[in-house]
Write a protein that holds these residues in place. Structure first.
Motif, PDB file in Angstrom:
ATOM      1  N   LEU A 101     -19.836  25.054  28.439  1.00  0.00           N
ATOM      2  CA  LEU A 101     -21.213  24.877  28.289  1.00  0.00           C
ATOM      3  C   LEU A 101     -21.736  25.230  26.935  1.00  0.00           C
ATOM      4  CD1 LEU A 101     -22.447  25.792  31.940  1.00  0.00           C
ATOM      5  CD2 LEU A 101     -22.455  23.397  30.873  1.00  0.00           C
ATOM      6  N   GLY A 102     -21.163  26.297  26.140  1.00  0.00           N
ATOM      7  CA  GLY A 102     -21.329  26.669  24.962  1.00  0.00           C
ATOM      8  C   GLY A 102     -21.449  27.985  24.670  1.00  0.00           C
ATOM      9  N   ALA A 103     -21.249  28.942  25.517  1.00  0.00           N
ATOM     10  CA  ALA A 103     -21.147  30.336  25.633  1.00  0.00           C
ATOM     11  C   ALA A 103     -20.230  30.828  24.119  1.00  0.00           C
ATOM     12  CB  ALA A 103     -20.993  31.077  26.738  1.00  0.00           C
ATOM     13  N   GLN A 104     -20.957  31.688  23.324  1.00  0.00           N
ATOM     14  CA  GLN A 104     -20.144  32.255  22.320  1.00  0.00           C
ATOM     15  C   GLN A 104     -18.955  32.764  22.734  1.00  0.00           C
ATOM     16  OE1 GLN A 104     -22.060  34.260  18.945  1.00  0.00           O
ATOM     17  NE2 GLN A 104     -23.908  33.141  19.749  1.00  0.00           N
ATOM     18  N   GLN A 105     -19.012  33.571  23.660  1.00  0.00           N
ATOM     19  CA  GLN A 105     -18.083  34.645  24.238  1.00  0.00           C
ATOM     20  C   GLN A 105     -18.454  34.784  25.737  1.00  0.00           C
ATOM     21  OE1 GLN A 105     -15.811  37.864  21.745  1.00  0.00           O
ATOM     22  NE2 GLN A 105     -18.203  37.829  20.924  1.00  0.00           N
ATOM     23  N   VAL A 106     -17.262  34.827  26.352  1.00  0.00           N
ATOM     24  CA  VAL A 106     -17.503  35.214  27.949  1.00  0.00           C
ATOM     25  C   VAL A 106     -16.638  36.273  28.349  1.00  0.00           C
ATOM     26  CG1 VAL A 106     -18.036  34.197  30.286  1.00  0.00           C
ATOM     27  CG2 VAL A 106     -18.457  32.732  28.524  1.00  0.00           C
ATOM     28  N   PHE A 107     -16.960  37.414  29.202  1.00  0.00           N
ATOM     29  CA  PHE A 107     -16.001  38.228  29.546  1.00  0.00           C
ATOM     30  C   PHE A 107     -16.556  38.547  31.032  1.00  0.00           C
ATOM     31  CE2 PHE A 107     -16.074  39.317  25.126  1.00  0.00           C
ATOM     32  CZ  PHE A 107     -14.738  39.254  24.769  1.00  0.00           C
ATOM     33  N   TYR A 108     -15.703  38.720  32.082  1.00  0.00           N
ATOM     34  CA  TYR A 108     -16.040  39.147  33.274  1.00  0.00           C
ATOM     35  C   TYR A 108     -15.166  40.459  33.485  1.00  0.00           C
ATOM     36  CZ  TYR A 108     -11.364  37.054  34.521  1.00  0.00           C
ATOM     37  OH  TYR A 108     -10.138  36.485  34.624  1.00  0.00           O
ATOM     38  N   ILE A 109     -15.821  41.125  34.848  1.00  0.00           N
ATOM     39  CA  ILE A 109     -15.195  42.452  35.185  1.00  0.00           C
ATOM     40  C   ILE A 109     -15.490  42.516  36.707  1.00  0.00           C
ATOM     41  CG2 ILE A 109     -17.345  43.575  34.434  1.00  0.00           C
ATOM     42  CD1 ILE A 109     -15.648  46.284  34.537  1.00  0.00           C
ATOM     43  N   ALA A 110     -14.577  42.571  37.858  1.00  0.00           N
ATOM     44  CA  ALA A 110     -14.712  42.560  39.025  1.00  0.00           C
ATOM     45  C   ALA A 110     -14.940  44.017  39.371  1.00  0.00           C
ATOM     46  CB  ALA A 110     -13.392  42.232  39.603  1.00  0.00           C
ATOM     47  N   ALA A 111     -16.229  44.053  40.261  1.00  0.00           N
ATOM     48  CA  ALA A 111     -16.631  45.418  40.516  1.00  0.00           C
ATOM     49  C   ALA A 111     -17.367  45.354  41.826  1.00  0.00           C
ATOM     50  CB  ALA A 111     -17.696  45.780  39.289  1.00  0.00           C
ATOM     51  N   ASP A 112     -17.419  46.372  42.656  1.00  0.00           N
ATOM     52  CA  ASP A 112     -18.158  46.345  43.824  1.00  0.00           C
ATOM     53  C   ASP A 112     -19.085  47.666  43.651  1.00  0.00           C
ATOM     54  OD1 ASP A 112     -18.980  47.003  46.577  1.00  0.00           O
ATOM     55  OD2 ASP A 112     -17.099  47.142  47.355  1.00  0.00           O
ATOM     56  N   MET A 113     -20.669  47.097  43.750  1.00  0.00           N
ATOM     57  CA  MET A 113     -21.586  47.905  43.526  1.00  0.00           C
ATOM     58  C   MET A 113     -21.888  48.818  44.666  1.00  0.00           C
ATOM     59  SD  MET A 113     -22.756  47.237  40.637  1.00  0.00           S
ATOM     60  CE  MET A 113     -21.916  46.043  39.617  1.00  0.00           C
ATOM     61  N   GLY A 114     -20.818  48.768  45.729  1.00  0.00           N
ATOM     62  CA  GLY A 114     -21.062  49.984  46.670  1.00  0.00           C
ATOM     63  C   GLY A 114     -20.238  51.093  46.227  1.00  0.00           C
ATOM     64  N   ASN A 115     -19.516  50.951  45.289  1.00  0.00           N
ATOM     65  CA  ASN A 115     -18.836  52.283  44.721  1.00  0.00           C
ATOM     66  C   ASN A 115     -19.558  53.004  43.875  1.00  0.00           C
ATOM     67  OD1 ASN A 115     -16.448  51.445  46.285  1.00  0.00           O
ATOM     68  ND2 ASN A 115     -15.652  50.209  44.646  1.00  0.00           N
ATOM     69  N   ASP A 116     -19.511  54.326  43.823  1.00  0.00           N
ATOM     70  CA  ASP A 116     -20.331  55.029  42.990  1.00  0.00           C
ATOM     71  C   ASP A 116     -20.162  54.804  41.428  1.00  0.00           C
ATOM     72  OD1 ASP A 116     -21.359  56.214  45.052  1.00  0.00           O
ATOM     73  OD2 ASP A 116     -20.148  57.850  45.068  1.00  0.00           O
ATOM     74  N   SER A 117     -18.691  54.493  40.785  1.00  0.00           N
ATOM     75  CA  SER A 117     -18.690  54.559  39.781  1.00  0.00           C
ATOM     76  C   SER A 117     -18.715  53.191  39.061  1.00  0.00           C
ATOM     77  CB  SER A 117     -17.068  55.038  39.161  1.00  0.00           C
ATOM     78  OG  SER A 117     -16.226  54.330  39.882  1.00  0.00           O
ATOM     79  N   ASP A 118     -18.694  51.988  40.124  1.00  0.00           N
ATOM     80  CA  ASP A 118     -18.447  50.629  39.481  1.00  0.00           C
ATOM     81  C   ASP A 118     -19.926  50.278  38.568  1.00  0.00           C
ATOM     82  OD1 ASP A 118     -16.237  50.518  40.207  1.00  0.00           O
ATOM     83  OD2 ASP A 118     -16.039  48.625  41.629  1.00  0.00           O
ATOM     84  N   PRO A 119     -21.079  50.703  38.884  1.00  0.00           N
ATOM     85  CA  PRO A 119     -22.190  50.004  38.049  1.00  0.00           C
ATOM     86  C   PRO A 119     -22.133  50.599  36.607  1.00  0.00           C
ATOM     87  CG  PRO A 119     -23.053  50.848  40.170  1.00  0.00           C
ATOM     88  CD  PRO A 119     -21.333  51.281  40.253  1.00  0.00           C
ATOM     89  N   ASP A 120     -21.879  51.978  36.686  1.00  0.00           N
ATOM     90  CA  ASP A 120     -21.559  52.231  35.101  1.00  0.00           C
ATOM     91  C   ASP A 120     -20.406  51.751  34.417  1.00  0.00           C
ATOM     92  OD1 ASP A 120     -23.572  54.314  35.190  1.00  0.00           O
ATOM     93  OD2 ASP A 120     -22.549  55.994  36.058  1.00  0.00           O
ATOM     94  N   LYS A 121     -19.449  51.527  35.052  1.00  0.00           N
ATOM     95  CA  LYS A 121     -18.054  50.748  34.659  1.00  0.00           C
ATOM     96  C   LYS A 121     -18.316  49.371  34.011  1.00  0.00           C
ATOM     97  CE  LYS A 121     -14.997  49.081  37.111  1.00  0.00           C
ATOM     98  NZ  LYS A 121     -13.953  48.707  38.216  1.00  0.00           N
TER      99      LYS A 121
END
Length: 239
Positions: free
Chosen positions: A32-52
């Motif tokens: 669709l035209g994004a310059q760059q796209v990255f993704y990261i799998a995370a579970d927001m129920g884990n204490d460290s994942d939001p910061d990660k």
């Protein structure tokens, strides 16, 4: 929302629990035209994942212009049966992780005159049946980020904060939960998404979508009997 940002040529980091779905969304964003796209799998129920997740975005881009907080934990809609542990977990996913991500991103957003976009719900303003755990998390979001909005202004911060109050949106997950519970109309997800990112770009304090959510929020305190009648006739309960 990711697809709309992609059409505007943005650089995007997306997150969710399912890596396969993230990969599919990232590929479409590129087309669709994004310059760059990255993704990261995370579970927001884990204490460290939001910061990660925020740290990953900062590592990829060196800074942030927008932080869009939109994730929710799965929860069944229906009469509350006293599952306090589920409510605690849902608050962790739908509320505390928002706080973590906002705080972790704040310095970068300050440097870039950026924006925080918080997706909330009319259910965070109108107490309604069948949604007590979910609704409680949205009330918490409105209270916390409503206060933070004033604190940022008082500190003359460069960061804008937009709180989005949505009605029923026709996402697949939402419709599957409410199909037997309410007669309320559903509104298109793609239109809701465009309204959300536009409000963030314009640095608006609030967004109400669709328009009647603003009216409903206004009349709640002015005409409580009318509001209660509307709520009780909109939701269905079969004994």
């Amino acid at each position: 929302m990711a697809y709309h940002y992609a059409r505007f040529g943005a650089q995007i980091v997306i997150t969710a629990r399912r890596e396969k779905v993230l990969q599919q969304v990232a590929e479409k964003c590129k087309s669709l035209g994004a310059q760059q796209v990255f993704y990261i799998a995370a579970d927001m129920g884990n204490d460290s994942d939001p910061d990660k997740v925020v740290e990953f975005a900062l590592e990829m881009f060196g800074g942030l212009d927008y932080l869009v907080l939109n994730h929710i934990g799965p929860t069944p809609f229906g009469m509350w049966e006293g599952d306090v542990e589920h409510v605690k977990w849902l608050m962790k996913v739908n509320f505390f992780s928002y706080l973590q991500m906002a705080w972790r991103a704040l310095d970068s957003l300050e440097q870039n005159k950026g924006s925080i976009i918080v997706v909330s719900s009319l259910l965070g303003k109108l107490p309604s049946p069948f949604v007590a755990p979910y609704s409680s998390t949205k009330w918490a979001l409105n209270g916390f980020f409503g206060s933070l909005y004033h604190e940022l202004w008082m500190k003359k911060s460069n960061v804008s904060l937009t709180i989005c109050t949505l009605g029923l949106i026709d996402t697949e997950s939402a419709m599957s939960k409410v199909k037997d519970l309410t007669t309320a109309p559903a509104y298109p997800a793609t239109d809701a998404a465009l309204n959300i990112i536009t409000a963030g770009a314009l640095r608006e304090a609030e967004l109400y979508y669709p328009y009647f959510t603003y009216i409903a929020a206004l009349i709640k305190d002015w005409f409580p009997s009318i509001t209660n009648y509307f709520i009780r006739t909109t939701f269905k309960y079969n004994t």
